[in-house]
Design a protein around this motif. Sequence first.
Motif, PDB file in Angstrom:
ATOM      1  N   GLY A   1      30.307 -62.091  55.251  1.00  0.00           N
ATOM      2  CA  GLY A   1      30.237 -61.274  56.419  1.00  0.00           C
ATOM      3  C   GLY A   1      29.696 -59.873  56.142  1.00  0.00           C
ATOM      4  N   LYS A   2      29.935 -59.397  54.814  1.00  0.00           N
ATOM      5  CA  LYS A   2      29.322 -57.873  54.749  1.00  0.00           C
ATOM      6  C   LYS A   2      28.035 -57.830  54.442  1.00  0.00           C
ATOM      7  CE  LYS A   2      30.806 -54.158  51.806  1.00  0.00           C
ATOM      8  NZ  LYS A   2      31.530 -53.828  50.363  1.00  0.00           N
ATOM      9  N   ALA A   3      27.611 -58.915  53.866  1.00  0.00           N
ATOM     10  CA  ALA A   3      26.073 -58.717  53.876  1.00  0.00           C
ATOM     11  C   ALA A   3      25.498 -60.317  53.944  1.00  0.00           C
ATOM     12  CB  ALA A   3      25.470 -58.466  52.408  1.00  0.00           C
ATOM     13  N   GLU A   4      24.267 -60.523  54.230  1.00  0.00           N
ATOM     14  CA  GLU A   4      23.538 -61.818  54.388  1.00  0.00           C
ATOM     15  C   GLU A   4      23.687 -62.752  53.215  1.00  0.00           C
ATOM     16  OE1 GLU A   4      20.559 -64.910  54.316  1.00  0.00           O
ATOM     17  OE2 GLU A   4      20.344 -63.169  53.105  1.00  0.00           O
ATOM     18  N   THR A   5      24.421 -64.213  53.587  1.00  0.00           N
ATOM     19  CA  THR A   5      24.729 -64.839  52.556  1.00  0.00           C
ATOM     20  C   THR A   5      23.873 -65.326  51.309  1.00  0.00           C
ATOM     21  OG1 THR A   5      26.366 -65.841  53.828  1.00  0.00           O
ATOM     22  CG2 THR A   5      25.747 -66.927  52.091  1.00  0.00           C
ATOM     23  N   LYS A   6      22.427 -65.368  51.497  1.00  0.00           N
ATOM     24  CA  LYS A   6      21.585 -65.664  50.642  1.00  0.00           C
ATOM     25  C   LYS A   6      21.415 -64.561  49.866  1.00  0.00           C
ATOM     26  CE  LYS A   6      17.066 -67.629  50.498  1.00  0.00           C
ATOM     27  NZ  LYS A   6      15.766 -68.134  51.047  1.00  0.00           N
TER      28      LYS A   6
END
Length: 403
Positions: free
Chosen positions: A174-179
């Motif tokens: 949730g802090k950064a885009e998963t990919k």
Amino acid sequence: MVAKIKSGKSLIGALNYNENKVKQQKAALIEAAKYFKDKDELSFNDKLFRLTDLAGMNQRSKTNTVHISLNFPNGENLADETLREIVKDYLQGVGFETQPYLVYRHEDAGHPHIHIVTTNIKRDGERISLHYLGQNESEKTRKAIEIKYGLTKAEEQPSQKPNLKAEISPAEYGKAETKRAITNVLGFVLRAYKFTSVPELNAVLQQYNIQADRGSKDSRMYAREGLVYWILDKQGNKIGVPIKASTLYGKPTLITLEDKFRLNTHLRKPFKEGLIKILDEVLAKPQTRRSFQSALRAEGIQSILRQNDEGRIYGVTFIDQKNKAVFNGSDLGKTYSANQFSAQLLPDPVNIRKPGLNASADNAQSHASTSGEGLVDILFAPAREDMAALNKFKKKKRKGLNL
């Protein structure tokens, strides 16, 4: 100056890598050459589409991404203007003077360095050959630049070992885009560590809340040698959606990893004897599981003990953090295989609450157990053993009565 050239098939992956560093304030865009806007006015899509438009001119070429790093020794901190001129001269020397490119100054390692992102597809669809580019044109250009700008020659640079672990932080869902989060961790781990199997890779990845997953052995994904990557929560549980290895920058698929496994088998050999020596010195004294792990941490060795529900150790992996080498216990010799290794360790002492003991302190002690066995489990262990024995007796009695 040291130049490193990496080619690939994902312009968005190379761009994402650098842009994410910018968001983390670990890099800065210092040049956007042959773009139609000033660098500070460019959006992510502006940066990407300028390069993908060119790459689209040649649909047959699968390799369309060129990611170059120029590295300088500690103390050689050059001004951005000088770096821009060096990049311009370098790209002209290697035949990329007509190409648009982006330059990022990185500040996430122990030495000054910049990254260049461009494409090897020209406007007319012609492909710039990358064959022997690194050892021919790049080497000649690098040496000429060192003389022109008075730089330290690559041959004279001292060996630099940056604190690689400081380059990235554990992924946080949730802090950064998963990919993007998975790509950043994988890029670092695959480059820095020497592992020879998926379980050994996972021993490292789990430090950063990532897990490589082949699926269950009876699954279609496993049969087809597929691989996905997950982000893990603080308890080590998979969270979110898995990302296919084939969609990540560098394509860290099982086939790609197997090539790396074979290479790492040789690269980690020089560190095997040193690790065994440390283990022998630690095991020369009586050790519990906790004291053993603590003693190894002091030596820069992380030990991962895999246990079943009964607390029996069925696997052990050692990570030499100083040399970034990963070994399964059995690879070091029979003495360090799970069964024999477990037999050498003493049981951890049981913490029983004393009258007047602060409750919060007691909770902290119980949660500190690395064996995964809570205080309640310990206290009720004798009763559970009695129940197990009683159930076993009842089963025998039923069997005798043919029930």
